[in-house]
Design a protein around this motif. Structure first.
Motif, short mmCIF file in Angstrom:
data_model
loop_
_atom_site.label_atom_id
_atom_site.label_comp_id
_atom_site.label_asym_id
_atom_site.label_seq_id
_atom_site.Cartn_x
_atom_site.Cartn_y
_atom_site.Cartn_z
N ALA A 33 0.85 -1.19 0.00
CA ALA A 33 0.00 0.00 0.00
C ALA A 33 0.88 1.24 0.00
N PRO A 34 0.75 2.09 -1.02
CA PRO A 34 1.57 3.30 -1.06
C PRO A 34 1.03 4.35 -0.07
N PRO A 35 1.85 5.28 0.32
CA PRO A 35 1.38 6.35 1.22
C PRO A 35 0.25 7.14 0.53
N PRO A 36 -0.82 7.45 1.24
CA PRO A 36 -1.95 8.16 0.63
C PRO A 36 -1.74 9.67 0.59
N LEU A 72 -5.54 12.29 13.25
CA LEU A 72 -5.38 10.83 13.35
C LEU A 72 -4.76 10.26 12.08
N ALA A 73 -5.15 10.80 10.94
CA ALA A 73 -4.57 10.34 9.67
C ALA A 73 -3.08 10.67 9.62
N GLN A 74 -2.70 11.82 10.12
CA GLN A 74 -1.27 12.17 10.15
C GLN A 74 -0.51 11.23 11.08
N ALA A 75 -1.11 10.88 12.20
CA ALA A 75 -0.45 9.94 13.12
C ALA A 75 -0.32 8.56 12.47
N ALA A 76 -1.34 8.13 11.75
CA ALA A 76 -1.26 6.83 11.05
C ALA A 76 -0.19 6.87 9.97
N ASP A 84 -4.98 2.80 7.07
CA ASP A 84 -5.73 3.56 8.07
C ASP A 84 -5.65 5.06 7.78
N ALA A 85 -4.47 5.51 7.38
CA ALA A 85 -4.30 6.93 7.07
C ALA A 85 -5.19 7.33 5.90
N ALA A 86 -5.28 6.49 4.89
CA ALA A 86 -6.13 6.80 3.73
C ALA A 86 -7.60 6.88 4.14
#
Length: 185
Positions: A33-36, A72-76, A84-86
């Motif tokens: 999974a690439p970074p979102p 929370l997305a930044q923390a993920a 989870d971030a996506a």
């Protein structure tokens, strides 16, 4: 001997190979999974647009939800939990979009209320002007005459004009003859 039975001593190798295969799949599954980055950028842009639309005034709860989910997305992202971030970034974007829509609605309602109040004020002003134009002018007080002006005669002194119209006075009026004796007549 059974046809499907494993050969002796191969059970241990099969288990080891299977465990290695599961470990490889688990590691490649996380890394695939690439970074979102696009989702994060879209969420951040939508948050800014919501703030610019006045969401802090008109939809503070929805804006707060969007900001919390973005954090929370930044923390993920920092923990490399990209899936989870996506998901969190997408939720943040949706909440920010909702906050922006509510802010626009609130601003439109405030503008409508302002226009209604202005119309009411103008309507009252017009009604007062119309009432003042229809009302007879106030009569001056009869007991005190303004200084420098003569009071009007009472209505009993005035008489109605004659039925045949007004009479005219000739231009040449004869002066009474002067008393030659120097006295008063």
């Amino acid at each position: 001997m059974y046809i499907f039975s494993p050969p002796a001593g191969s059970t241990r190798r099969t288990r080891t190979a299977l465990a290695a295969l599961v470990l490889i799949l688990a590691l490649t599954g996380c890394a695939s999974a690439p970074p979102p980055n696009d989702s994060m950028n879209q969420a951040q842009n939508q948050l800014q647009m919501a703030r610019d639309a006045g969401a802090a005034d008109y939809a503070p709860v929805d804006l707060g939800f969007a900001q919390d989910k973005f954090q929370l997305a930044q923390a993920a992202m920092a923990e490399r939990k990209y899936a989870d971030a996506a998901n969190l970034a997408e939720e943040s974007r949706a909440d920010a979009e909702l906050a922006q829509a509510k802010a626009r609605l609130g601003a439109a309602r405030a503008q409508i209320q302002s226009k209604v109040q202005e119309n009411t004020r103008l309507r009252q002003q017009g009604e007062q002007a119309a009432a003042a134009a229809q009302a007879p002018p106030p009569a001056p007080p009869s007991s005190a005459a303004p200084a420098g002006e003569m009071p009007a005669p009472a209505s009993s002194v005035l008489s109605a004009p004659p039925a045949d119209g007004f009479q005219t006075v000739p231009d040449t009026v004869q002066q009474p003859a002067a008393n030659t004796q120097g006295g008063q007549p």
